[in-house]
Design a protein around this motif. Structure first.
Motif, PDB file in Angstrom:
ATOM      1  N   ARG A 140       0.692  -1.071  -0.093  1.00  0.00           N
ATOM      2  CA  ARG A 140      -0.055   0.088   0.095  1.00  0.00           C
ATOM      3  C   ARG A 140       0.860   1.234   0.065  1.00  0.00           C
ATOM      4  O   ARG A 140       0.459   2.280  -0.646  1.00  0.00           O
ATOM      5  N   THR A 141       2.269   1.262   0.530  1.00  0.00           N
ATOM      6  CA  THR A 141       3.012   2.377   0.395  1.00  0.00           C
ATOM      7  C   THR A 141       3.955   2.392  -0.621  1.00  0.00           C
ATOM      8  O   THR A 141       4.742   3.493  -0.703  1.00  0.00           O
TER       9      THR A 141
ATOM     10  N   CYS B 184       0.696   3.631   7.653  1.00  0.00           N
ATOM     11  CA  CYS B 184       0.898   3.034   6.407  1.00  0.00           C
ATOM     12  C   CYS B 184      -0.259   2.287   5.805  1.00  0.00           C
ATOM     13  O   CYS B 184      -0.521   1.845   4.785  1.00  0.00           O
TER      14      CYS B 184
ATOM     15  N   ALA C  52       7.275   1.483   6.634  1.00  0.00           N
ATOM     16  CA  ALA C  52       6.994   0.373   6.270  1.00  0.00           C
ATOM     17  C   ALA C  52       8.034  -0.630   6.246  1.00  0.00           C
ATOM     18  O   ALA C  52       7.991  -1.849   6.851  1.00  0.00           O
TER      19      ALA C  52
ATOM     20  N   LEU D 124      -0.802   5.492  -3.764  1.00  0.00           N
ATOM     21  CA  LEU D 124       0.135   4.909  -2.933  1.00  0.00           C
ATOM     22  C   LEU D 124       0.673   6.052  -1.870  1.00  0.00           C
ATOM     23  O   LEU D 124       0.672   7.121  -2.185  1.00  0.00           O
ATOM     24  N   ARG D 125       0.854   5.549  -0.746  1.00  0.00           N
ATOM     25  CA  ARG D 125       1.392   6.349   0.470  1.00  0.00           C
ATOM     26  C   ARG D 125       2.914   6.516   0.378  1.00  0.00           C
ATOM     27  O   ARG D 125       3.418   5.889   1.235  1.00  0.00           O
ATOM     28  N   GLN D 126       3.506   6.783  -0.593  1.00  0.00           N
ATOM     29  CA  GLN D 126       4.892   6.742  -1.051  1.00  0.00           C
ATOM     30  C   GLN D 126       5.859   7.421   0.301  1.00  0.00           C
ATOM     31  O   GLN D 126       6.953   6.833   0.550  1.00  0.00           O
ATOM     32  N   ASN D 127       5.290   8.363   0.920  1.00  0.00           N
ATOM     33  CA  ASN D 127       6.156   9.079   1.902  1.00  0.00           C
ATOM     34  C   ASN D 127       6.141   8.029   3.162  1.00  0.00           C
ATOM     35  O   ASN D 127       6.927   8.338   4.048  1.00  0.00           O
ATOM     36  N   LYS D 128       5.465   6.946   3.230  1.00  0.00           N
ATOM     37  CA  LYS D 128       5.294   6.085   4.302  1.00  0.00           C
ATOM     38  C   LYS D 128       6.123   5.048   4.086  1.00  0.00           C
ATOM     39  O   LYS D 128       6.397   3.828   4.878  1.00  0.00           O
ATOM     40  N   ALA D 129       6.673   4.736   2.793  1.00  0.00           N
ATOM     41  CA  ALA D 129       7.325   3.348   2.299  1.00  0.00           C
ATOM     42  C   ALA D 129       8.538   2.980   3.162  1.00  0.00           C
ATOM     43  O   ALA D 129       8.406   1.858   3.677  1.00  0.00           O
TER      44      ALA D 129
END
Length: 599
Positions: free
Chosen positions: A73-74, A444, A410, A402-407
């Motif tokens: 999801r991230t 995330c 995670a 996508l929550r790319q800032n949380k990748a």
């Protein structure tokens, strides 16, 4: 006269096997049915019958699905895309090796089904860019994900289940890296085989996607425009009131009013003079509508993928291919029964089933696993399709979803879960549950999303079959089977007994499923090992590897099913590549187990 417990248990066992093989019911439904029968027959207590839901293996598997969902999801797995594009080169062997190293390494810690779901569109885009047939890449993608899953105990649900059964049988849970000394050589040898031989064995199929939707789905003759004329009796009616989609075998994809494009939902939009309807339908249906409804048919649309994609982006609408997964509850239903258009706010334009292409009477077609649906609808509809466990959208997720800032958060959480469990600071059950809570607290995953990340069919399958293992143990069935094997194998060396268990378990995996195989074979393997005076852990490891490695058919393992249709494969393509691999591991894995852990 009462039936002896062993006989009754064997009757239930064989009935379950028949149901699994012929798929009378979904696997999870069969498993729950087995539990009910066991309780009613008195082979297990109600508490034992429901113990599968509280079993540590079941809960750990569920937690690992959620953690994998957080990574997906991230966009945590998307970071490898650029590596593949930058250094993949044009050498096919190099590309397979690089892809295998990346996929296998990730699959050691992340559920391999999630890994393949993310990599499918990435590999598809890479294949198009390098002008390589997807049939050369997708089976290696699936097989390296499977091989990566046996590098650690948390790589697959099967490994986690085997670890839980080991604890239940009195031998304790497996450490995360217990199988790594075996898993890494197996992965390396498998990757070498796939790198240098799979490209020669696999066919050079024309990929379903390589030449655009117009060629692949023949949409030129099935997508047309009709215009509402002054003589039309559709003027002033909504699309729902007109009932043209019910009466005729067509789908209205969009309505153009004064050069403004209106996508789905369209049911309540009132039709006006001069409106243009983009429709999917056969020539016969269009001619019938023209005669009955007073419309004119405009020139056929050339269904050019690039032009259509630009138009879609402009009007916030899109088109994509959607795969029916093997665990989908949609299997056996028709689009009409499902009210697909209303349920997903999207329209199925065509269905590809192997080499067969379906474009007419789509509402009456009963869906099968592996069906590839060409779906058109608003972009927001595909967000819902991407999160359902019933379908797999064969495209890369839009960046905005996508929550790319949380990748990296995670990734750190996953790394922490593995490290804490590996150092035995906390059991994997506890560390994985802590990881789930951190995924939620850090954003995330949203609380409502965790349910969509879990493969509930696998959870119910595990929970339903664990009581069968209890019944086999209590009734003495495991001991009875083991004694017969021991009596036949008194003069067989221990290594060949390991080979026998690998072979039988691998065969069960192809016929049934990996989790079912390990649940049935692992307790028997322990009984045989104890009867011979061998090391039970070695026997459990052989069974676990055999259950996790499914290479012979496209239906033995979820990742194989996922690449079956997109790669344009035939059933036997998997057998040609997978049979030598299975034969090699049948002797290699027992040999490595014997050398490292002894017999």
């Amino acid at each position: 006269m009462s039936i002896p417990p062993i006989v009754l248990t064997l009757i239930i066992l064989f009935s379950a096997l028949i149901s699994f093989i012929f798929e009378f019911f979904p696997a999870d439904t069969t498993a729950i049915g087995i539990t009910v029968i066991l309780i009613v027959c008195g082979l297990v207590t109600p508490e034992e019958g429901t113990s599968g839901f509280s079993n540590s293996a079941t809960i750990t598997v569920m937690a690992m699905f959620i953690l994998s969902g957080g990574i997906t999801r991230t966009g945590g797995l998307q970071v490898v895309r650029d590596i593949l594009f930058q250094i993949g080169g044009k050498n096919l062997n190099k590309q397979i090796a690089l892809m295998g190293i990346m996929v296998g390494s990730i699959s050691a810690f992340i559920n391999n089904t999630a890994v393949v779901a993310v990599f499918l569109p990435i590999v598809e885009a890479f294949g198009k860019k390098q002008k390589i047939s997807l049939s050369k890449l997708l089976i290696p993608l699936s097989y390296t994900a499977i091989l990566g899953g046996v590098i650690t105990t948390i790589g697959t649900s099967t490994n986690i289940l085997a670890s839980g059964l080991s604890k239940q049988l009195g031998y304790g849970e497996f450490g995360i890296f217990l199988i790594t000394p075996i898993g890494i050589p197996v992965f390396i040898i498998g990757l070498i085989y796939l790198t240098f031989f799979s490209s020669r064995i696999l066919p050079d199929c024309k990929s379903i996607n390589n030449d655009g939707f117009n060629v692949d789905y023949g949409m030129k003759d099935y997508v047309s425009e009709i215009i509402i004329t002054p003589r039309s009796n559709l003027v002033g009616q909504s699309l729902r009131q007109s009932k043209i989609q019910r009466k005729f075998d067509i789908d209205v994809l969009e309505i153009i009013h004064n050069n403004i494009h209106f996508p789905q939902p369209l049911a309540d939009r009132v039709l006006s003079l001069g409106d243009i309807l983009l429709v999917r339908g056969s020539k016969e249906d269009l001619l019938q509508i023209r005669d009955e409804k007073g419309v004119d048919i405009l020139a056929n649309i050339k269904f050019d993928k690039r032009q259509f994609k630009d138009e879609i982006n402009y009007r916030e609408d899109k088109i994509a291919e959607v795969l029916i997964l093997s665990n989908s509850r949609l299997i056996g239903s028709t689009l009409k029964d499902l009210r697909f258009r209303q349920r997903y706010n999207a329209t199925v334009i065509a269905i590809r089933r192997g080499e067969e292409l379906l474009r007419t009477r789509l509402g009456k077609v009963r869906l099968k696993f592996g069906d590839l649906l060409l779906v058109q609808g608003p972009k927001e509809s595909f967000i819902g399709l991407q999160t359902t466990r019933e379908l797999l959208v064969l495209e890369e997720r839009d960046i905005e979803t996508l929550r790319q800032n949380k990748a990296y958060i995670a990734i750190v959480i996953i790394f922490g879960v593995v490290t804490i469990a590996a150092l035995e600071i906390l059991p994997i059950l506890v560390s994985s549950l802590v990881g789930v809570m951190l995924m939620i607290f850090t954003g995330c995953l949203k609380p409502g999303e965790i349910y969509g990340t879990v493969r509930w069919d696998i959870i119910f399958l595990l929970a339903g079959l664990i009581p069968l293992g209890i019944a086999m143990e209590k009734s003495g069935t495991n001991y009875w089977i083991a004694q017969h094997i021991i009596s036949m194998g008194n003069y067989i060396p221990g290594y060949l007994v390991l080979v026998l268990f690998y072979f039988v378990t691998a065969l069960f995996t192809e016929i049934l499923s990996n989790n079912t195989s390990v649940l049935l074979m692992l307790p028997v393997a322990v009984e045989v090992a104890e009867g011979f005076g061998f090391n039970p852990v070695s026997f459990m490891l052989v069974v676990m590897f055999a259950a996790s490695n499914s290479f012979i058919t496209p239906i033995g393992y979820q990742t194989n099913t996922m690449v079956y249709v997109p790669g344009g494969y035939r059933f036997l393509d998997f057998t040609r590549v997978g049979l030598p691999l299975t034969f090699m591991f049948t002797f290699l894995v027992p040999f490595l187990v014997k050398c490292i852990y002894g017999i």
